[in-house]
Design a protein around this motif. Structure first.
Motif, PDB file in Angstrom:
ATOM      1  N   ALA A 265      -0.264  -5.857   1.360  1.00  0.00           N
ATOM      2  CA  ALA A 265      -1.701  -6.005   1.133  1.00  0.00           C
ATOM      3  C   ALA A 265      -1.902  -7.051   0.050  1.00  0.00           C
ATOM      4  O   ALA A 265      -0.974  -7.391  -0.678  1.00  0.00           O
ATOM      5  CB  ALA A 265      -2.317  -4.677   0.699  1.00  0.00           C
TER       6      ALA A 265
ATOM      7  N   ALA B 274       1.246  -9.523   7.221  1.00  0.00           N
ATOM      8  CA  ALA B 274       1.277  -8.349   8.078  1.00  0.00           C
ATOM      9  C   ALA B 274       1.501  -8.718   9.529  1.00  0.00           C
ATOM     10  O   ALA B 274       2.179  -8.013  10.251  1.00  0.00           O
ATOM     11  CB  ALA B 274      -0.010  -7.548   7.926  1.00  0.00           C
TER      12      ALA B 274
ATOM     13  N   LEU C 200      -9.917  -3.791   3.266  1.00  0.00           N
ATOM     14  CA  LEU C 200      -9.646  -2.364   3.182  1.00  0.00           C
ATOM     15  C   LEU C 200     -10.553  -1.640   2.199  1.00  0.00           C
ATOM     16  O   LEU C 200     -10.973  -0.522   2.459  1.00  0.00           O
ATOM     17  CB  LEU C 200      -8.172  -2.145   2.821  1.00  0.00           C
ATOM     18  CG  LEU C 200      -7.189  -2.830   3.786  1.00  0.00           C
ATOM     19  CD1 LEU C 200      -5.774  -2.728   3.248  1.00  0.00           C
ATOM     20  CD2 LEU C 200      -7.294  -2.245   5.176  1.00  0.00           C
TER      21      LEU C 200
ATOM     22  N   CYS D 235      -8.472 -10.942   9.216  1.00  0.00           N
ATOM     23  CA  CYS D 235      -7.761 -10.145   8.222  1.00  0.00           C
ATOM     24  C   CYS D 235      -8.667  -8.999   7.773  1.00  0.00           C
ATOM     25  O   CYS D 235      -9.794  -9.234   7.329  1.00  0.00           O
ATOM     26  CB  CYS D 235      -7.401 -11.041   7.045  1.00  0.00           C
ATOM     27  SG  CYS D 235      -6.368 -10.278   5.824  1.00  0.00           S
ATOM     28  N   ARG D 236      -8.195  -7.772   7.900  1.00  0.00           N
ATOM     29  CA  ARG D 236      -9.014  -6.605   7.570  1.00  0.00           C
ATOM     30  C   ARG D 236      -9.218  -6.458   6.070  1.00  0.00           C
ATOM     31  O   ARG D 236      -8.295  -6.598   5.283  1.00  0.00           O
ATOM     32  CB  ARG D 236      -8.362  -5.327   8.095  1.00  0.00           C
ATOM     33  CG  ARG D 236      -8.473  -5.206   9.580  1.00  0.00           C
ATOM     34  CD  ARG D 236      -8.045  -3.850  10.084  1.00  0.00           C
ATOM     35  NE  ARG D 236      -8.815  -2.797   9.444  1.00  0.00           N
ATOM     36  CZ  ARG D 236      -8.312  -1.601   9.157  1.00  0.00           C
ATOM     37  NH1 ARG D 236      -7.085  -1.301   9.451  1.00  0.00           N
ATOM     38  NH2 ARG D 236      -9.063  -0.692   8.574  1.00  0.00           N
TER      39      ARG D 236
ATOM     40  N   ASP E 206       0.839  -1.191   0.000  1.00  0.00           N
ATOM     41  CA  ASP E 206       0.000   0.000   0.000  1.00  0.00           C
ATOM     42  C   ASP E 206       0.880   1.250   0.000  1.00  0.00           C
ATOM     43  O   ASP E 206       2.106   1.151   0.123  1.00  0.00           O
ATOM     44  CB  ASP E 206      -1.010  -0.026   1.155  1.00  0.00           C
ATOM     45  CG  ASP E 206      -0.405   0.259   2.519  1.00  0.00           C
ATOM     46  OD1 ASP E 206       0.780   0.639   2.617  1.00  0.00           O
ATOM     47  OD2 ASP E 206      -1.127   0.114   3.516  1.00  0.00           O
TER      48      ASP E 206
ATOM     49  N   HIS F 295       2.845  -0.935   3.673  1.00  0.00           N
ATOM     50  CA  HIS F 295       2.333  -2.141   4.322  1.00  0.00           C
ATOM     51  C   HIS F 295       1.944  -3.183   3.274  1.00  0.00           C
ATOM     52  O   HIS F 295       1.418  -2.837   2.225  1.00  0.00           O
ATOM     53  CB  HIS F 295       1.098  -1.810   5.167  1.00  0.00           C
ATOM     54  CG  HIS F 295       1.350  -0.805   6.221  1.00  0.00           C
ATOM     55  ND1 HIS F 295       0.684   0.392   6.269  1.00  0.00           N
ATOM     56  CD2 HIS F 295       2.212  -0.800   7.259  1.00  0.00           C
ATOM     57  CE1 HIS F 295       1.107   1.080   7.297  1.00  0.00           C
ATOM     58  NE2 HIS F 295       2.046   0.389   7.917  1.00  0.00           N
TER      59      HIS F 295
ATOM     60  N   ARG G 111      -7.240  -6.331   0.782  1.00  0.00           N
ATOM     61  CA  ARG G 111      -7.265  -6.726   2.187  1.00  0.00           C
ATOM     62  C   ARG G 111      -5.852  -6.786   2.734  1.00  0.00           C
ATOM     63  O   ARG G 111      -4.882  -6.779   1.980  1.00  0.00           O
ATOM     64  CB  ARG G 111      -7.967  -8.073   2.355  1.00  0.00           C
ATOM     65  CG  ARG G 111      -7.282  -9.213   1.636  1.00  0.00           C
ATOM     66  CD  ARG G 111      -7.996 -10.524   1.877  1.00  0.00           C
ATOM     67  NE  ARG G 111      -7.466 -11.607   1.097  1.00  0.00           N
ATOM     68  CZ  ARG G 111      -6.373 -12.299   1.373  1.00  0.00           C
ATOM     69  NH1 ARG G 111      -5.663 -12.011   2.442  1.00  0.00           N
ATOM     70  NH2 ARG G 111      -5.967 -13.281   0.586  1.00  0.00           N
ATOM     71  N   GLU G 112      -5.770  -6.809   4.051  1.00  0.00           N
ATOM     72  CA  GLU G 112      -4.461  -6.958   4.672  1.00  0.00           C
ATOM     73  C   GLU G 112      -3.845  -8.271   4.224  1.00  0.00           C
ATOM     74  O   GLU G 112      -4.554  -9.237   3.959  1.00  0.00           O
ATOM     75  CB  GLU G 112      -4.585  -7.013   6.195  1.00  0.00           C
ATOM     76  CG  GLU G 112      -4.805  -5.722   6.864  1.00  0.00           C
ATOM     77  CD  GLU G 112      -4.839  -5.875   8.370  1.00  0.00           C
ATOM     78  OE1 GLU G 112      -4.394  -4.947   9.040  1.00  0.00           O
ATOM     79  OE2 GLU G 112      -5.305  -6.912   8.875  1.00  0.00           O
ATOM     80  N   SER G 113      -2.553  -8.277   4.185  1.00  0.00           N
ATOM     81  CA  SER G 113      -1.853  -9.509   3.860  1.00  0.00           C
ATOM     82  C   SER G 113      -1.648 -10.308   5.138  1.00  0.00           C
ATOM     83  O   SER G 113      -1.417  -9.748   6.198  1.00  0.00           O
ATOM     84  CB  SER G 113      -0.495  -9.182   3.242  1.00  0.00           C
ATOM     85  OG  SER G 113       0.278 -10.347   3.111  1.00  0.00           O
TER      86      SER G 113
ATOM     87  N   HIS H  32     -13.203  -4.716  12.700  1.00  0.00           N
ATOM     88  CA  HIS H  32     -11.827  -4.606  13.201  1.00  0.00           C
ATOM     89  C   HIS H  32     -11.675  -5.585  14.355  1.00  0.00           C
ATOM     90  O   HIS H  32     -12.221  -5.374  15.438  1.00  0.00           O
ATOM     91  CB  HIS H  32     -11.528  -3.185  13.678  1.00  0.00           C
ATOM     92  CG  HIS H  32     -11.664  -2.178  12.590  1.00  0.00           C
ATOM     93  ND1 HIS H  32     -10.677  -1.973  11.653  1.00  0.00           N
ATOM     94  CD2 HIS H  32     -12.663  -1.340  12.260  1.00  0.00           C
ATOM     95  CE1 HIS H  32     -11.070  -1.042  10.810  1.00  0.00           C
ATOM     96  NE2 HIS H  32     -12.276  -0.646  11.159  1.00  0.00           N
TER      97      HIS H  32
END
Length: 92
Positions: free
Chosen positions: A24, A80, A62, A59-60, A18, A22, A75-77, A54
């Motif tokens: 993703a 992370a 996005l 896994c978030r 991202d 971060h 989404r978050e990897s 959250h």
């Protein structure tokens, strides 16, 4: 986009970074999932709910976007934060 994680005729997933550096995952949504307005609206509703979720064990999600007529989910990897990372933080 840094690497391809998954490929296939229906969807794919790509490891990306991202703007803040971060990790993703950009996941291409299969056309069959969004076939017809009702299915697309249902997916968009679920994604909107997921974006607001959250929880440290989930896994978030996005965002949901569109490019070239295909929907994609960011989404978050999993990279992370590993379980070992979480446990280490809890015990510090």
């Amino acid at each position: 986009v840094r690497d391809q994680l998954k490929a296939g005729p229906l969807a794919g997933a790509y490891l990306a970074t991202d703007p803040l550096g971060h990790p993703a995952v950009v996941q291409v949504v299969a056309r069959a999932v969004t076939e017809g307005p009702a299915r697309r609206e249902a997916l968009e509703r679920v994604v909107r709910q997921a974006v607001g979720l959250h929880h440290p064990n989930v896994c978030r999600v996005l965002e949901l976007g569109q490019a070239g007529g295909r929907l994609f989910l960011v989404r978050e990897s999993e990279e992370a934060s590993t379980l070992a990372d979480v446990l280490r933080r809890r015990h510090q």
